[in-house]
Design a protein around this motif. Structure first.
Motif, PDB file in Angstrom:
ATOM      1  N   GLU A  95       0.868  -1.134  -0.080  1.00  0.00           N
ATOM      2  CA  GLU A  95       0.043  -0.188  -0.157  1.00  0.00           C
ATOM      3  C   GLU A  95       0.930   1.274   0.071  1.00  0.00           C
ATOM      4  O   GLU A  95       1.829   1.170   0.859  1.00  0.00           O
ATOM      5  CB  GLU A  95      -0.839   0.117   1.300  1.00  0.00           C
ATOM      6  CG  GLU A  95      -2.132   0.701   1.198  1.00  0.00           C
ATOM      7  CD  GLU A  95      -3.002   0.533   2.380  1.00  0.00           C
ATOM      8  OE1 GLU A  95      -3.881   1.607   2.425  1.00  0.00           O
ATOM      9  OE2 GLU A  95      -3.024  -0.418   2.926  1.00  0.00           O
ATOM     10  N   PHE A  96       0.730   2.042  -0.803  1.00  0.00           N
ATOM     11  CA  PHE A  96       1.470   3.217  -1.104  1.00  0.00           C
ATOM     12  C   PHE A  96       0.769   4.691  -0.788  1.00  0.00           C
ATOM     13  O   PHE A  96      -0.414   4.599  -0.738  1.00  0.00           O
ATOM     14  CB  PHE A  96       1.993   3.489  -2.626  1.00  0.00           C
ATOM     15  CG  PHE A  96       3.048   2.432  -2.899  1.00  0.00           C
ATOM     16  CD1 PHE A  96       4.315   2.708  -2.574  1.00  0.00           C
ATOM     17  CD2 PHE A  96       2.534   1.261  -3.460  1.00  0.00           C
ATOM     18  CE1 PHE A  96       5.164   1.894  -3.040  1.00  0.00           C
ATOM     19  CE2 PHE A  96       3.390   0.270  -3.803  1.00  0.00           C
ATOM     20  CZ  PHE A  96       4.777   0.800  -3.721  1.00  0.00           C
ATOM     21  N   LYS A  97       1.495   5.595  -0.260  1.00  0.00           N
ATOM     22  CA  LYS A  97       0.743   6.852   0.063  1.00  0.00           C
ATOM     23  C   LYS A  97       1.567   8.260  -0.610  1.00  0.00           C
ATOM     24  O   LYS A  97       2.864   7.837  -0.576  1.00  0.00           O
ATOM     25  CB  LYS A  97       0.744   7.203   1.500  1.00  0.00           C
ATOM     26  CG  LYS A  97      -0.264   8.182   2.105  1.00  0.00           C
ATOM     27  CD  LYS A  97      -0.517   7.980   3.212  1.00  0.00           C
ATOM     28  CE  LYS A  97      -1.695   9.012   3.776  1.00  0.00           C
ATOM     29  NZ  LYS A  97      -2.025   8.755   5.137  1.00  0.00           N
ATOM     30  N   ALA A  98       0.957   9.017  -1.022  1.00  0.00           N
ATOM     31  CA  ALA A  98       1.743  10.037  -1.737  1.00  0.00           C
ATOM     32  C   ALA A  98       2.691  10.716  -0.516  1.00  0.00           C
ATOM     33  O   ALA A  98       2.440  10.892   0.461  1.00  0.00           O
ATOM     34  CB  ALA A  98       0.727  11.139  -2.200  1.00  0.00           C
ATOM     35  N   VAL A  99       3.832  11.489  -1.108  1.00  0.00           N
ATOM     36  CA  VAL A  99       4.546  12.106  -0.195  1.00  0.00           C
ATOM     37  C   VAL A  99       4.194  13.656  -0.558  1.00  0.00           C
ATOM     38  O   VAL A  99       4.008  14.260  -1.682  1.00  0.00           O
ATOM     39  CB  VAL A  99       6.090  12.103  -0.819  1.00  0.00           C
ATOM     40  CG1 VAL A  99       7.026  12.970  -0.032  1.00  0.00           C
ATOM     41  CG2 VAL A  99       6.404  10.450  -0.661  1.00  0.00           C
ATOM     42  N   ASP A 100       4.383  14.459   0.793  1.00  0.00           N
ATOM     43  CA  ASP A 100       3.586  15.889   0.750  1.00  0.00           C
ATOM     44  C   ASP A 100       4.406  16.759  -0.204  1.00  0.00           C
ATOM     45  O   ASP A 100       3.576  17.543  -0.923  1.00  0.00           O
ATOM     46  CB  ASP A 100       3.614  16.236   1.940  1.00  0.00           C
ATOM     47  CG  ASP A 100       2.387  15.646   2.939  1.00  0.00           C
ATOM     48  OD1 ASP A 100       1.657  14.887   2.325  1.00  0.00           O
ATOM     49  OD2 ASP A 100       2.463  15.888   4.120  1.00  0.00           O
ATOM     50  N   GLY A 101       5.672  16.762  -0.050  1.00  0.00           N
ATOM     51  CA  GLY A 101       6.558  18.015  -0.654  1.00  0.00           C
ATOM     52  C   GLY A 101       7.742  17.568  -1.229  1.00  0.00           C
ATOM     53  O   GLY A 101       8.418  16.675  -0.913  1.00  0.00           O
ATOM     54  N   SER A 102       8.063  18.538  -2.169  1.00  0.00           N
ATOM     55  CA  SER A 102       9.290  18.416  -2.721  1.00  0.00           C
ATOM     56  C   SER A 102       9.929  19.838  -2.754  1.00  0.00           C
ATOM     57  O   SER A 102       9.455  20.823  -3.404  1.00  0.00           O
ATOM     58  CB  SER A 102       9.186  17.963  -4.077  1.00  0.00           C
ATOM     59  OG  SER A 102      10.439  17.781  -4.949  1.00  0.00           O
ATOM     60  N   ARG A 212       0.375  12.114 -12.064  1.00  0.00           N
ATOM     61  CA  ARG A 212       0.058  10.661 -12.224  1.00  0.00           C
ATOM     62  C   ARG A 212      -1.301  10.257 -11.505  1.00  0.00           C
ATOM     63  O   ARG A 212      -2.132   9.636 -11.965  1.00  0.00           O
ATOM     64  CB  ARG A 212       1.137   9.875 -11.826  1.00  0.00           C
ATOM     65  CG  ARG A 212       1.129   8.454 -11.798  1.00  0.00           C
ATOM     66  CD  ARG A 212       1.127   7.727 -13.383  1.00  0.00           C
ATOM     67  NE  ARG A 212       0.677   6.418 -13.518  1.00  0.00           N
ATOM     68  CZ  ARG A 212      -0.710   6.434 -13.808  1.00  0.00           C
ATOM     69  NH1 ARG A 212      -1.442   7.103 -13.788  1.00  0.00           N
ATOM     70  NH2 ARG A 212      -1.066   4.985 -14.322  1.00  0.00           N
ATOM     71  N   TYR A 213      -1.511  10.967 -10.397  1.00  0.00           N
ATOM     72  CA  TYR A 213      -2.765  10.622  -9.572  1.00  0.00           C
ATOM     73  C   TYR A 213      -3.257  11.977  -9.047  1.00  0.00           C
ATOM     74  O   TYR A 213      -2.423  12.941  -8.866  1.00  0.00           O
ATOM     75  CB  TYR A 213      -2.153   9.725  -8.263  1.00  0.00           C
ATOM     76  CG  TYR A 213      -1.747   8.440  -8.651  1.00  0.00           C
ATOM     77  CD1 TYR A 213      -2.307   7.247  -9.329  1.00  0.00           C
ATOM     78  CD2 TYR A 213      -0.073   8.265  -8.669  1.00  0.00           C
ATOM     79  CE1 TYR A 213      -1.675   6.002  -9.502  1.00  0.00           C
ATOM     80  CE2 TYR A 213       0.363   7.085  -8.927  1.00  0.00           C
ATOM     81  CZ  TYR A 213      -0.079   6.178  -9.465  1.00  0.00           C
ATOM     82  OH  TYR A 213       0.378   4.877  -9.885  1.00  0.00           O
ATOM     83  N   ASP A 214      -4.499  11.992  -8.838  1.00  0.00           N
ATOM     84  CA  ASP A 214      -5.000  13.298  -8.467  1.00  0.00           C
ATOM     85  C   ASP A 214      -4.725  13.613  -7.041  1.00  0.00           C
ATOM     86  O   ASP A 214      -4.507  12.975  -6.447  1.00  0.00           O
ATOM     87  CB  ASP A 214      -6.598  13.100  -8.349  1.00  0.00           C
ATOM     88  CG  ASP A 214      -7.295  12.903  -9.677  1.00  0.00           C
ATOM     89  OD1 ASP A 214      -6.567  13.486 -10.772  1.00  0.00           O
ATOM     90  OD2 ASP A 214      -8.400  12.489  -9.767  1.00  0.00           O
ATOM     91  N   GLY A 215      -4.391  15.070  -7.122  1.00  0.00           N
ATOM     92  CA  GLY A 215      -4.129  15.612  -5.604  1.00  0.00           C
ATOM     93  C   GLY A 215      -2.746  15.545  -5.219  1.00  0.00           C
ATOM     94  O   GLY A 215      -2.331  15.709  -4.200  1.00  0.00           O
ATOM     95  N   LEU A 216      -1.636  14.983  -6.135  1.00  0.00           N
ATOM     96  CA  LEU A 216      -0.430  14.699  -5.832  1.00  0.00           C
ATOM     97  C   LEU A 216       0.299  16.269  -5.461  1.00  0.00           C
ATOM     98  O   LEU A 216       0.270  17.210  -6.310  1.00  0.00           O
ATOM     99  CB  LEU A 216       0.456  14.091  -6.709  1.00  0.00           C
ATOM    100  CG  LEU A 216       0.459  12.428  -7.011  1.00  0.00           C
ATOM    101  CD1 LEU A 216       1.399  11.960  -7.741  1.00  0.00           C
ATOM    102  CD2 LEU A 216       0.647  12.189  -5.413  1.00  0.00           C
ATOM    103  N   THR A 217       1.122  16.573  -4.520  1.00  0.00           N
ATOM    104  CA  THR A 217       1.734  17.874  -4.088  1.00  0.00           C
ATOM    105  C   THR A 217       3.117  17.526  -4.275  1.00  0.00           C
ATOM    106  O   THR A 217       4.012  18.621  -4.342  1.00  0.00           O
ATOM    107  CB  THR A 217       1.452  18.454  -2.990  1.00  0.00           C
ATOM    108  OG1 THR A 217       1.635  17.297  -1.858  1.00  0.00           O
ATOM    109  CG2 THR A 217      -0.213  18.824  -2.833  1.00  0.00           C
ATOM    110  N   SER A 218       3.647  16.329  -4.755  1.00  0.00           N
ATOM    111  CA  SER A 218       5.116  16.032  -5.086  1.00  0.00           C
ATOM    112  C   SER A 218       5.019  14.952  -6.241  1.00  0.00           C
ATOM    113  O   SER A 218       3.994  14.050  -6.175  1.00  0.00           O
ATOM    114  CB  SER A 218       5.809  15.563  -3.815  1.00  0.00           C
ATOM    115  OG  SER A 218       5.855  14.257  -3.642  1.00  0.00           O
ATOM    116  N   PRO A 219       6.115  14.512  -6.756  1.00  0.00           N
ATOM    117  CA  PRO A 219       5.914  13.596  -7.746  1.00  0.00           C
ATOM    118  C   PRO A 219       6.373  12.098  -7.095  1.00  0.00           C
ATOM    119  O   PRO A 219       6.313  11.061  -7.801  1.00  0.00           O
ATOM    120  CB  PRO A 219       7.219  13.810  -8.687  1.00  0.00           C
ATOM    121  CG  PRO A 219       8.138  14.564  -7.923  1.00  0.00           C
ATOM    122  CD  PRO A 219       7.144  15.458  -6.742  1.00  0.00           C
TER     123      PRO A 219
END
Length: 439
Positions: A95-102, A212-219
């Motif tokens: 299970e993966f989760k987006a990373v907030d910032g770059s 790639r996915y909705d709502g990503l705030t970093s790649p």
């Protein structure tokens, strides 16, 4: 067919890929745990490894709530590792989760990395006119298609250098610095004199990962419970396809014939024969060369990192010129949102390639950005590379893990090894891949 030594991430990916291809694989490790150099440890294990004899302070919380990666790296959402995960169907175990910032360090300030033309127009990193030039450049990279010459603008990026392409857009050295290091993710400036195409494709990958996915705030994305889940997921995949696993075999040794070609592996009185052997450098000391050192500090914080908008996870790059070095410094941070630490606890890592005789001091530029540090563990690791490509001696050795806080360089090594072993590249551009990715 194959014996794989070590359960580090690269070895487990290769074991899984080979099993899916129909190879019969025996996978062994001298350690009693999965992960090798890229294992995840709880708090007690961290203290045993780095501060032997000390007990973790009570205020740090329960040991089992920690999953601290020894080699922390984020995954590019549209990068090759994600394609490999989907190609092998390993995603069902993870299970993966987006990373907030770059973020990037610029003139001593922490700033968000602008990845798109519209983000460039809003970025405080640049003045008004420079914003427009950067937006035009990023727009060119986003629409560039190597198969469609109408997107090339009469420039041949196979022969034109990256420096020449930057000049076409009149970009400022500061802008070039963050584009090259924080978006294209180069570790030094040697790419400037090389053909522009690979760098443009890296910038395009960053943008496509953001979209790639909705709502990503970093790649970037990252597995829940840390990277230690990845080797185990690929191990499961290999087992499903008939792979055999043997852990805790400290006495294993590779057997060679009179010409130095690998025959198999001896373990105690038992010998397993195979067509070829794959493994990490720790199993082949006489067939690797030391290419450098990496220093990493693993820090436990009880507050978010200042200047990141209280982000629960982020990557920050300190480009070499900003900190007066030859190589970049990387800051990686994650927290309870990825189930790697207790609530209200952040795990921050600072890493770089060692350049001096006092490696720990080389991290100061990154450590100084973290604020108060509750606990710190520092490790200096030698990085090895194979002396040979393995085609003659049938020994295929992975490279050691570099200082970067993302996976792009590591997955390139895996794909290169796969091609050397099987004689064909892994086709990750299959039509059905995008459909499976959507599913």
């Amino acid at each position: 067919d194959a014996i794989v030594l070590g359960t580090g991430l690269k070895e487990c990916i290769l074991s899984g890929l080979l099993s899916v291809e129909g190879y019969k694989v025996l996978h062994m490790d001298k350690n009693s745990y999965y992960g090798g150099e890229s294992a995840s440890l709880n708090l007690n294990q961290m203290f045993e490894r780095f501060k032997s004899g000390e007990t973790p302070p009570k205020e740090l919380g329960a040991s089992r709530d920690y999953n601290i990666d020894l080699v922390p790296k984020f995954i590019m959402a549209n990068g090759n590792l994600v394609k490999v995960l989907i190609h092998t169907d390993v995603t069902k175990y993870l299970e993966f989760k987006a990373v907030d910032g770059s973020f990037v360090l610029n003139k001593g300030r922490v700033e968000k990395v602008p990845a798109t033309d519209w983000e460039a127009l809003r970025s405080p990193l640049m003045g008004l006119f420079e914003k427009r030039r950067a937006a035009k450049f990023l727009s060119y990279c986003q629409q560039y298609n190597p198969k469609d010459s109408t997107t090339w603008r009469s420039w041949d990026l196979d022969t034109m250098t990256m420096y020449e392409l930057y000049q076409q857009f009149g970009l400022d050295p500061m802008t070039i610095d963050f584009i090259g290091h924080a978006i294209a993710l180069h570790r030094d400036d040697q790419y400037m004199v090389r053909p522009a195409k690979p760098t443009v494709m890296k910038i395009k990958l960053y943008y496509e990962s953001m979209m790639r996915y909705d709502g990503l705030t970093s790649p970037y994305i990252y597995p829940l419970y840390g990277l230690g889940e990845l080797p185990q997921a690929f191990a499961r995949l290999s087992a499903v396809h008939g792979g055999t696993y043997m852990l805790d075999r400290p006495d294993l040794e590779v057997q060679y014939d009179d010409n130095g070609v690998a025959l198999g592996v001896k373990c105690g009185e038992e010998v397993a024969k195979a067509k070829f052997v794959v493994g990490d450098p720790t199993y082949f000391r006489d067939r690797v060369i030391k290419t450098g050192k990496v220093v990493r500090a693993m820090c436990i914080l009880s507050h978010p990192v200042p200047g990141t908008g209280d982000a629960s996870s982020f990557q920050m790059i300190l480009p070499q010129k900003q900190v007066g070095r030859h190589s970049d410094v990387y800051v990686f941070c994650c927290s309870a949102t990825h189930n790697v630490a207790p609530k209200n606890t952040w795990i921050a890592f600072v890493s770089t390639t060692v350049e001096t005789a006092s490696p720990a001091d080389e991290l100061n530029a990154g450590l100084s950005l973290l604020g108060h540090i509750d606990e710190k563990f520092v490790e200096v690791v030698d990085v090895f590379e194979p002396l040979d490509d393995g085609k003659t001696d049938k020994v295929f050795i992975s490279k050691g893990y570099d200082a970067t806080s993302h996976f792009e360089t590591e997955i390139d090594d895996v794909l290169n090894m796969y091609e050397r072993i099987t004689g064909k590249p892994l086709d990750l551009d299959k039509e059905d891949l995008s459909k499976r990715q959507e599913a």
